[in-house]
Motif scaffolding. Structure first.
Motif, PDB file in Angstrom:
ATOM      1  N   ASP A 340       0.843  -1.208   0.000  1.00  0.00           N
ATOM      2  CA  ASP A 340       0.000   0.000   0.000  1.00  0.00           C
ATOM      3  C   ASP A 340       0.874   1.253   0.000  1.00  0.00           C
ATOM      4  N   ARG A 341       1.911   1.249   0.840  1.00  0.00           N
ATOM      5  CA  ARG A 341       2.802   2.424   0.929  1.00  0.00           C
ATOM      6  C   ARG A 341       3.565   2.629  -0.380  1.00  0.00           C
ATOM      7  N   ILE A 342       4.051   1.530  -0.950  1.00  0.00           N
ATOM      8  CA  ILE A 342       4.809   1.630  -2.198  1.00  0.00           C
ATOM      9  C   ILE A 342       3.914   2.144  -3.319  1.00  0.00           C
ATOM     10  N   ALA A 343       2.738   1.543  -3.465  1.00  0.00           N
ATOM     11  CA  ALA A 343       1.820   1.962  -4.530  1.00  0.00           C
ATOM     12  C   ALA A 343       1.429   3.424  -4.379  1.00  0.00           C
ATOM     13  N   THR A 344       1.212   3.846  -3.144  1.00  0.00           N
ATOM     14  CA  THR A 344       0.841   5.245  -2.903  1.00  0.00           C
ATOM     15  C   THR A 344       1.955   6.188  -3.312  1.00  0.00           C
ATOM     16  N   GLU A 345       3.204   5.815  -3.026  1.00  0.00           N
ATOM     17  CA  GLU A 345       4.329   6.675  -3.380  1.00  0.00           C
ATOM     18  C   GLU A 345       4.564   6.699  -4.894  1.00  0.00           C
ATOM     19  N   ILE A 346       4.455   5.551  -5.543  1.00  0.00           N
ATOM     20  CA  ILE A 346       4.613   5.532  -7.000  1.00  0.00           C
ATOM     21  C   ILE A 346       3.536   6.394  -7.650  1.00  0.00           C
ATOM     22  N   ASP A 347       2.311   6.227  -7.195  1.00  0.00           N
ATOM     23  CA  ASP A 347       1.194   6.986  -7.752  1.00  0.00           C
ATOM     24  C   ASP A 347       1.369   8.480  -7.492  1.00  0.00           C
ATOM     25  N   ARG A 348       1.873   8.819  -6.306  1.00  0.00           N
ATOM     26  CA  ARG A 348       2.092  10.237  -5.977  1.00  0.00           C
ATOM     27  C   ARG A 348       3.061  10.878  -6.952  1.00  0.00           C
ATOM     28  N   ARG A 349       4.023  10.109  -7.434  1.00  0.00           N
ATOM     29  CA  ARG A 349       5.014  10.617  -8.373  1.00  0.00           C
ATOM     30  C   ARG A 349       4.467  10.734  -9.796  1.00  0.00           C
ATOM     31  N   GLY A 350       3.226  10.327 -10.003  1.00  0.00           N
ATOM     32  CA  GLY A 350       2.635  10.391 -11.332  1.00  0.00           C
ATOM     33  C   GLY A 350       3.069   9.273 -12.253  1.00  0.00           C
ATOM     34  N   LEU A 351       3.601   8.189 -11.689  1.00  0.00           N
ATOM     35  CA  LEU A 351       4.043   7.050 -12.475  1.00  0.00           C
ATOM     36  C   LEU A 351       2.959   5.980 -12.522  1.00  0.00           C
ATOM     37  N   GLN A 352       3.003   5.180 -13.552  1.00  0.00           N
ATOM     38  CA  GLN A 352       2.095   4.057 -13.688  1.00  0.00           C
ATOM     39  C   GLN A 352       2.676   2.855 -12.936  1.00  0.00           C
ATOM     40  N   ILE A 353       1.804   1.914 -12.555  1.00  0.00           N
ATOM     41  CA  ILE A 353       2.235   0.698 -11.867  1.00  0.00           C
ATOM     42  C   ILE A 353       1.725  -0.505 -12.645  1.00  0.00           C
ATOM     43  N   ALA A 354       2.583  -1.511 -12.797  1.00  0.00           N
ATOM     44  CA  ALA A 354       2.192  -2.787 -13.401  1.00  0.00           C
ATOM     45  C   ALA A 354       2.695  -3.892 -12.486  1.00  0.00           C
ATOM     46  N   ARG A 383      -4.098   4.527 -15.063  1.00  0.00           N
ATOM     47  CA  ARG A 383      -4.099   3.300 -15.871  1.00  0.00           C
ATOM     48  C   ARG A 383      -3.223   2.217 -15.252  1.00  0.00           C
ATOM     49  N   HIS A 384      -3.216   2.127 -13.921  1.00  0.00           N
ATOM     50  CA  HIS A 384      -2.467   1.061 -13.268  1.00  0.00           C
ATOM     51  C   HIS A 384      -2.953  -0.290 -13.779  1.00  0.00           C
ATOM     52  N   ARG A 385      -2.047  -1.254 -13.816  1.00  0.00           N
ATOM     53  CA  ARG A 385      -2.295  -2.529 -14.480  1.00  0.00           C
ATOM     54  C   ARG A 385      -2.077  -3.701 -13.523  1.00  0.00           C
ATOM     55  N   ILE A 386      -2.784  -4.776 -13.797  1.00  0.00           N
ATOM     56  CA  ILE A 386      -2.468  -6.059 -13.183  1.00  0.00           C
ATOM     57  C   ILE A 386      -2.154  -7.028 -14.314  1.00  0.00           C
ATOM     58  N   GLU A 387      -0.981  -7.643 -14.223  1.00  0.00           N
ATOM     59  CA  GLU A 387      -0.515  -8.554 -15.256  1.00  0.00           C
ATOM     60  C   GLU A 387      -0.915  -9.994 -14.920  1.00  0.00           C
ATOM     61  N   HIS A 388      -1.613 -10.633 -15.821  1.00  0.00           N
ATOM     62  CA  HIS A 388      -1.942 -12.062 -15.830  1.00  0.00           C
ATOM     63  C   HIS A 388      -3.316 -12.376 -15.221  1.00  0.00           C
ATOM     64  N   ILE A 389      -3.538 -12.125 -13.923  1.00  0.00           N
ATOM     65  CA  ILE A 389      -4.835 -12.404 -13.271  1.00  0.00           C
ATOM     66  C   ILE A 389      -5.336 -13.798 -13.645  1.00  0.00           C
ATOM     67  N   GLU A 390      -4.590 -14.817 -13.303  1.00  0.00           N
ATOM     68  CA  GLU A 390      -4.996 -16.169 -13.684  1.00  0.00           C
ATOM     69  C   GLU A 390      -6.084 -16.731 -12.766  1.00  0.00           C
ATOM     70  N   LEU A 391      -6.207 -16.174 -11.588  1.00  0.00           N
ATOM     71  CA  LEU A 391      -7.277 -16.577 -10.675  1.00  0.00           C
ATOM     72  C   LEU A 391      -7.718 -15.330  -9.914  1.00  0.00           C
ATOM     73  N   ILE A 392      -9.045 -15.118  -9.835  1.00  0.00           N
ATOM     74  CA  ILE A 392      -9.564 -13.936  -9.152  1.00  0.00           C
ATOM     75  C   ILE A 392     -10.812 -14.324  -8.377  1.00  0.00           C
ATOM     76  N   ASP A 393     -10.918 -13.820  -7.152  1.00  0.00           N
ATOM     77  CA  ASP A 393     -12.106 -14.068  -6.343  1.00  0.00           C
ATOM     78  C   ASP A 393     -13.285 -13.310  -6.953  1.00  0.00           C
TER      79      ASP A 393
END
Length: 556
Positions: A340-354, A383-393
């Motif tokens: 959560d902390r990492i994603a928040t900091e990446i997003d704060r910088r205006g970068l995308q996450i995959a 436009r943050h991404r999730i790669e693969h998602i082979e199983l999802i609840d």
């Protein structure tokens, strides 16, 4: 009036532009699309030096956007032994011995596409020793997450007696105190790849760090050759843009050198790879890469992470126990609160996450992290991404669309759809969860943006084979049909991929002023039975107005 450098006419043009979805001809000038229209409209833009290609009713599409590929690793893969079609120790051993004879000076004989039950039992170094004992040999799983090595290879890489590894990476040890031969995840088999001479190009996925010491001119030339070989292989399959999902500044520097040397065939986006051992301050490197590389050909601007491993090795993080191993669910590579902390900091910088997330536990952890970032920083066009998602609840299916998350999926990965066998994957998931596996249509219906790709060299980079896999895949018992329509599938391989990579202002659709990135197929895909789509072949690939792949095109 600007005249065209190149015209493709009498085509069945599928533009992926909702304002004009179909056309008959396209004109190109100075690397960009000059006009899209009827045969007569475009013919008026021809001059004495215009090259005119008569498509004769074949389909013309935006160049395929390969949204998840490992192009350097793929370039190396093209030189390796391929055994995905084999089964049993004798067949594999015969192939290794023939390959050894043909490659007497190769330091490591690496075989690719070794499915997990290729020997009908868990592979050991002794099994491989029985094939070849006096030279280092190894087999890589199709998902690129496990390697099995013989004793000579383990000794050469300094792994026979084990090695300390980061969380989630393991040199599997036997009761005799020696390595069994199984190496799980990238840092575990990284020393073996380095011994083979492919370590620099592997750093972006293995450690996320830079080569040290700085590579020599000869080493850089060798690495550029691997990248170029991989890109030209992609180009032959109609790919004009790709997201290289392993990367670092070194990769970007090599690509920039190729561009400046006039030897960069495709558009490439490269991430900063954030690994669990890194502190948040490492994201300064991601921000610098985003600032330093941002043009129509080479870009960064995003951070790649791994949340788990893969299902077949039981390293995918699950919400429930693996059916054949009660009490085991694996673990996320990033604890949820930390992510959560990492994603928040990446997003704060205006970068995308995959984020690579295969198990339903990993997928939920990533969604929760993206939601935390949105809560902290406010909504934006991330436009943050999730790669693969082979199983999802099922409870998480609607969350992607609600949070603006892109589902970056690989149709060839579904067991039974293309090259991957049904087992052991389906047994590891368990029949009760088959309806939640490899969901595509249900994610799209719930509002998730869709981007399709191959994950080459995990799967064949052939987009036409991927399209066929997406259209012909059969539902698992108890599961709904997860196929999209032909046009939606094509969109996910073109405009959807460009949008997911923040490159839709450059490419992905056929409309005036965008880059002239085009692929001409060998026939009309709209009237071709889905199973026969791979037989169409790619006739012509154009990137930035340059013909980079030409298979028997007649010009008049």
């Amino acid at each position: 009036m600007t005249l065209a450098d190149l015209i493709v006419t009498h085509a069945r043009v599928l533009t992926m532009d909702p304002d004009r979805p179909r056309a008959e001809a396209v004109a190109v000038a100075h690397g960009r699309i000059l006009a899209v229209g009827s045969v007569a409209e475009i013919a008026a833009l021809a001059g004495p030096d215009t090259k005119v290609i008569d498509a004769a009713g074949r389909t013309l599409l935006p160049g395929f956007f390969e949204g998840h590929v490992h192009v350097g690793l793929g370039g190396a893969d093209l030189t390796h032994l391929h055994i995905g079609h084999l089964h049993g120790a004798k067949a594999v051993g015969d192939a290794f011995r023939d390959f050894a004879t043909a490659n007497p000076d190769m330091p490591l004989l690496m075989a690719q596409e070794a499915h997990y039950d290729i020997l009908d039992k868990p592979a050991t170094r002794q099994d491989l020793d029985a094939m070849i004992a006096d030279r280092p040999i190894a087999m890589m799983s199709p998902d690129l997450h496990t390697v099995w090595a013989n004793t000579a290879a383990l000794e050469a890489a300094g792994l026979l007696r084990g090695a300390e590894m980061p969380h989630g990476h393991e040199v599997v040890m036997g009761d005799d105190g020696l390595a069994t031969g199984e190496l799980r995840e990238f840092e575990a088999f990284g020393p073996l790849i380095a011994f083979a001479g492919e370590g620099r190009i592997n750093l972006g996925i293995a450690t996320g760090e830079e080569p040290d010491p700085r590579p020599s001119a000869a080493e850089r030339a060798a690495d550029k050759a691997l990248l170029r070989r991989g890109m030209m292989h992609c180009a032959a399959h109609g790919v004009t843009s790709l997201v290289n999902m392993d990367g670092n500044r070194y990769t970007l520097e090599l690509l920039a050198e190729m561009r400046d040397e006039g030897d960069l065939p495709l558009r490439v986006k490269v991430p900063f790879h954030f690994k669990p051992h890194m502190a948040l301050a490492a994201l300064d490197r991601a921000s610098a890469m985003a600032a330093d590389f941002d043009d129509d050909w080479i870009s960064s601007g995003f951070v790649k992470m791994f949340m788990d491993g893969v299902i077949d090795s039981k390293t995918a993080y699950m919400l429930h126990d693996y059916p054949d191993q009660p009490g085991h669910r694996s673990e996320p590579l990033f604890p949820p609160a930390h992510f959560d902390r990492i994603a928040t900091e990446i997003d704060r910088r205006g970068l995308q996450i995959a984020v690579h997330a295969i198990g339903d536990g990993a997928v939920r952890t990533v969604i929760d992290g993206y939601q935390a970032a949105r809560t902290a920083n406010g909504p934006r066009d991330s436009r943050h991404r999730i790669e693969h998602i082979e199983l999802i609840d099922p409870a998480d299916v609607s969350r992607l669309g609600a949070l603006g998350i892109t589902a970056s999926l690989q149709p060839p990965h579904a067991p039974g759809a293309m090259d991957f066998p049904l087992q052991p994957t389906l047994s590891r998931i368990g029949e009760a969860r088959w309806p939640d596996a490899y969901r595509c249509r249900s994610l799209a219906k719930a509002g998730a943006a869709m981007a399709f790709s191959s994950d080459w060299p995990v799967a064949d980079v052939s987009v036409l084979r991927g399209i066929a896999a997406a259209l012909t895949r059969q539902p698992y018992a108890g599961a709904q049909d997860e196929r999209l329509s032909l046009i939606d599938t094509l969109h996910a391989y073109t405009a959807g991929g460009a949008w997911a990579a923040h490159r839709d202002h450059v490419t992905g659709t056929i409309r005036a002023r965008l880059a002239a990135d085009l692929v001409l197929l060998g026939g009309d895909i709209g009237t071709t039975p889905p199973a026969q789509i791979p037989d169409l072949g790619v006739t012509l690939t154009i990137c930035g107005g340059r013909i980079i792949h030409d298979h028997d095109v007649s010009a008049q």
